[in-house]
Design a protein around this motif. Sequence first.
Motif, PDB file in Angstrom:
ATOM      1  N   SER A 122       1.975   8.986  11.770  1.00  0.00           N
ATOM      2  CA  SER A 122       3.169   8.225  11.428  1.00  0.00           C
ATOM      3  C   SER A 122       3.705   8.615  10.057  1.00  0.00           C
ATOM      4  CB  SER A 122       2.854   6.722  11.434  1.00  0.00           C
ATOM      5  OG  SER A 122       3.969   5.980  10.995  1.00  0.00           O
ATOM      6  N   GLY A 123       5.025   8.635   9.938  1.00  0.00           N
ATOM      7  CA  GLY A 123       5.659   8.896   8.649  1.00  0.00           C
ATOM      8  C   GLY A 123       6.235   7.645   8.022  1.00  0.00           C
ATOM      9  N   THR A 124       5.902   6.471   8.579  1.00  0.00           N
ATOM     10  CA  THR A 124       6.445   5.209   8.082  1.00  0.00           C
ATOM     11  C   THR A 124       5.564   4.659   6.964  1.00  0.00           C
ATOM     12  OG1 THR A 124       7.333   4.708  10.286  1.00  0.00           O
ATOM     13  CG2 THR A 124       7.184   2.883   8.693  1.00  0.00           C
ATOM     14  N   ASP A 125       6.031   4.761   5.737  1.00  0.00           N
ATOM     15  CA  ASP A 125       5.284   4.228   4.605  1.00  0.00           C
ATOM     16  C   ASP A 125       5.414   2.707   4.566  1.00  0.00           C
ATOM     17  OD1 ASP A 125       4.375   6.699   3.527  1.00  0.00           O
ATOM     18  OD2 ASP A 125       6.380   7.047   2.704  1.00  0.00           O
ATOM     19  N   ARG A 126       4.283   2.045   4.460  1.00  0.00           N
ATOM     20  CA  ARG A 126       4.256   0.589   4.355  1.00  0.00           C
ATOM     21  C   ARG A 126       3.331   0.264   3.184  1.00  0.00           C
ATOM     22  NH1 ARG A 126       5.969  -1.707   9.575  1.00  0.00           N
ATOM     23  NH2 ARG A 126       5.953  -0.093  11.203  1.00  0.00           N
ATOM     24  N   THR A 127       3.903   0.149   2.019  1.00  0.00           N
ATOM     25  CA  THR A 127       3.087  -0.076   0.834  1.00  0.00           C
ATOM     26  C   THR A 127       3.840  -0.972  -0.145  1.00  0.00           C
ATOM     27  OG1 THR A 127       1.795   1.024  -0.905  1.00  0.00           O
ATOM     28  CG2 THR A 127       3.947   1.963  -0.382  1.00  0.00           C
ATOM     29  N   THR A 184      -4.493  -1.392  12.716  1.00  0.00           N
ATOM     30  CA  THR A 184      -3.838  -0.640  11.642  1.00  0.00           C
ATOM     31  C   THR A 184      -4.198   0.839  11.727  1.00  0.00           C
ATOM     32  OG1 THR A 184      -3.886  -2.591  10.214  1.00  0.00           O
ATOM     33  CG2 THR A 184      -3.546  -0.473   9.144  1.00  0.00           C
ATOM     34  N   VAL A 185      -5.469   1.128  11.910  1.00  0.00           N
ATOM     35  CA  VAL A 185      -5.908   2.526  12.048  1.00  0.00           C
ATOM     36  C   VAL A 185      -5.254   3.166  13.268  1.00  0.00           C
ATOM     37  CG1 VAL A 185      -7.887   4.020  12.521  1.00  0.00           C
ATOM     38  CG2 VAL A 185      -8.085   2.177  10.835  1.00  0.00           C
ATOM     39  N   GLY A 186      -5.259   2.476  14.382  1.00  0.00           N
ATOM     40  CA  GLY A 186      -4.680   3.025  15.605  1.00  0.00           C
ATOM     41  C   GLY A 186      -3.204   3.343  15.450  1.00  0.00           C
ATOM     42  N   ARG A 187      -2.477   2.488  14.759  1.00  0.00           N
ATOM     43  CA  ARG A 187      -1.041   2.669  14.612  1.00  0.00           C
ATOM     44  C   ARG A 187      -0.679   3.830  13.682  1.00  0.00           C
ATOM     45  NH1 ARG A 187       1.339  -3.491  14.382  1.00  0.00           N
ATOM     46  NH2 ARG A 187       3.246  -2.375  13.753  1.00  0.00           N
ATOM     47  N   ALA A 188      -1.647   4.374  12.971  1.00  0.00           N
ATOM     48  CA  ALA A 188      -1.399   5.559  12.153  1.00  0.00           C
ATOM     49  C   ALA A 188      -1.278   6.810  13.012  1.00  0.00           C
ATOM     50  CB  ALA A 188      -2.515   5.747  11.133  1.00  0.00           C
ATOM     51  N   PHE A 189      -1.724   6.732  14.265  1.00  0.00           N
ATOM     52  CA  PHE A 189      -1.748   7.898  15.146  1.00  0.00           C
ATOM     53  C   PHE A 189      -0.448   8.080  15.928  1.00  0.00           C
ATOM     54  CE2 PHE A 189      -6.096   7.468  14.070  1.00  0.00           C
ATOM     55  CZ  PHE A 189      -6.735   8.655  14.347  1.00  0.00           C
ATOM     56  N   THR A 190       0.559   7.255  15.660  1.00  0.00           N
ATOM     57  CA  THR A 190       1.814   7.359  16.400  1.00  0.00           C
ATOM     58  C   THR A 190       2.996   7.294  15.451  1.00  0.00           C
ATOM     59  OG1 THR A 190       3.177   6.339  18.136  1.00  0.00           O
ATOM     60  CG2 THR A 190       1.771   4.867  16.853  1.00  0.00           C
ATOM     61  N   GLY A 195       4.458   2.494  13.995  1.00  0.00           N
ATOM     62  CA  GLY A 195       3.513   3.305  13.229  1.00  0.00           C
ATOM     63  C   GLY A 195       3.386   2.896  11.775  1.00  0.00           C
ATOM     64  N   ILE A 196       2.331   3.395  11.160  1.00  0.00           N
ATOM     65  CA  ILE A 196       2.091   3.212   9.725  1.00  0.00           C
ATOM     66  C   ILE A 196       1.516   4.519   9.193  1.00  0.00           C
ATOM     67  CG2 ILE A 196      -0.152   2.136  10.241  1.00  0.00           C
ATOM     68  CD1 ILE A 196       0.052   0.665   7.558  1.00  0.00           C
ATOM     69  N   ALA A 197       2.054   5.009   8.101  1.00  0.00           N
ATOM     70  CA  ALA A 197       1.584   6.271   7.530  1.00  0.00           C
ATOM     71  C   ALA A 197       0.107   6.176   7.166  1.00  0.00           C
ATOM     72  CB  ALA A 197       2.409   6.616   6.298  1.00  0.00           C
ATOM     73  N   PRO A 198      -0.675   7.216   7.429  1.00  0.00           N
ATOM     74  CA  PRO A 198      -2.104   7.177   7.095  1.00  0.00           C
ATOM     75  C   PRO A 198      -2.372   6.792   5.645  1.00  0.00           C
ATOM     76  CG  PRO A 198      -1.639   9.074   8.466  1.00  0.00           C
ATOM     77  CD  PRO A 198      -0.310   8.462   8.150  1.00  0.00           C
ATOM     78  N   ALA A 199      -1.523   7.210   4.714  1.00  0.00           N
ATOM     79  CA  ALA A 199      -1.731   6.872   3.303  1.00  0.00           C
ATOM     80  C   ALA A 199      -1.561   5.379   3.037  1.00  0.00           C
ATOM     81  CB  ALA A 199      -0.750   7.663   2.429  1.00  0.00           C
ATOM     82  N   SER A 200      -0.876   4.670   3.937  1.00  0.00           N
ATOM     83  CA  SER A 200      -0.665   3.232   3.767  1.00  0.00           C
ATOM     84  C   SER A 200      -1.784   2.396   4.376  1.00  0.00           C
ATOM     85  CB  SER A 200       0.667   2.819   4.403  1.00  0.00           C
ATOM     86  OG  SER A 200       1.763   3.472   3.816  1.00  0.00           O
ATOM     87  N   VAL A 201      -2.630   3.027   5.187  1.00  0.00           N
ATOM     88  CA  VAL A 201      -3.677   2.296   5.904  1.00  0.00           C
ATOM     89  C   VAL A 201      -4.683   1.621   4.964  1.00  0.00           C
ATOM     90  CG1 VAL A 201      -5.654   2.557   7.470  1.00  0.00           C
ATOM     91  CG2 VAL A 201      -3.431   3.574   8.046  1.00  0.00           C
ATOM     92  N   PRO A 202      -5.222   2.307   3.937  1.00  0.00           N
ATOM     93  CA  PRO A 202      -6.224   1.656   3.087  1.00  0.00           C
ATOM     94  C   PRO A 202      -5.740   0.374   2.434  1.00  0.00           C
ATOM     95  CG  PRO A 202      -6.251   4.022   2.724  1.00  0.00           C
ATOM     96  CD  PRO A 202      -5.057   3.741   3.571  1.00  0.00           C
ATOM     97  N   GLY A 203      -4.501   0.357   1.951  1.00  0.00           N
ATOM     98  CA  GLY A 203      -3.977  -0.849   1.327  1.00  0.00           C
ATOM     99  C   GLY A 203      -3.903  -1.999   2.305  1.00  0.00           C
ATOM    100  N   PHE A 204      -3.465  -1.730   3.534  1.00  0.00           N
ATOM    101  CA  PHE A 204      -3.372  -2.774   4.547  1.00  0.00           C
ATOM    102  C   PHE A 204      -4.768  -3.287   4.922  1.00  0.00           C
ATOM    103  CE2 PHE A 204       0.987  -2.498   4.758  1.00  0.00           C
ATOM    104  CZ  PHE A 204       1.558  -3.106   5.866  1.00  0.00           C
ATOM    105  N   VAL A 205      -5.706  -2.377   5.125  1.00  0.00           N
ATOM    106  CA  VAL A 205      -7.056  -2.786   5.511  1.00  0.00           C
ATOM    107  C   VAL A 205      -7.708  -3.615   4.405  1.00  0.00           C
ATOM    108  CG1 VAL A 205      -9.383  -1.959   6.043  1.00  0.00           C
ATOM    109  CG2 VAL A 205      -7.394  -0.879   7.115  1.00  0.00           C
TER     110      VAL A 205
END
Length: 245
Positions: A122-127, A184-190, A195-205
Amino acid sequence: MSLTLARRASAEFAGTALLVAAVVGSGIAAARLSPTDVGLQLLENAIATALALGALILTFGPVSGAHFNPVVSAVDWWLGRRAGTGLTARDLAAYVVAQTAGAIVGAVLADLMFGLPAVAWSGTDRTGGQLWLAEVVATAGLVLLVFALARSGRTSAAPAAVGAYIGAAYWFTSSTSFANPAVTVGRAFTDTFAGIAPASVPGFVAAQLVGGVVAIAALAAWYPDAARTADAVVVPHLTPETDTR
């Protein structure tokens, strides 16, 4: 892994996979059906997710409790560890692995159903602080709800109540309420609407884990005996003693 635990973990895998498939798939469909109206896209996504979650709890609840969420499982283990209720540490590890793997598979499945590449980061930044705060609120509210239902003997309402909460939280939180590390992790794969950008996953988790801690504190204040009913989260699951099939 025992046969019983394998059975429950497989239910958590399948349930989480189907949940993420519903989240991602309905997001893709919404973007295609209402390409110029983001508000309508979110509404379509929220309704589909809420309805799917309720149905999945009804389907898998009697097998595994229908956690579909590592935070719910971790709080269940934490509260029940001394009372001998809820998940054991071994159960927790199996659930978290199954939920996370299921979420990834669900995202891939949704992409394939709509003719997209199986995996596209995903290219969607959520931070940002406001989104992390929203995830704390969304996750704490979800965990408090499911344990309150168990403690008050209202687990039969879980499919409707949990589905309604998540559907509403899509709208009253700025993050659209992921409230689930595995999802959250799964949604990084689409690279789609959900989707959510992989770089945004740690903050959400991290925010979701904080939400779990907040929920534990709230339960200690309002439902101090919640540990006694940890076996009933989200839905009482069958044990060797009660499974007569």
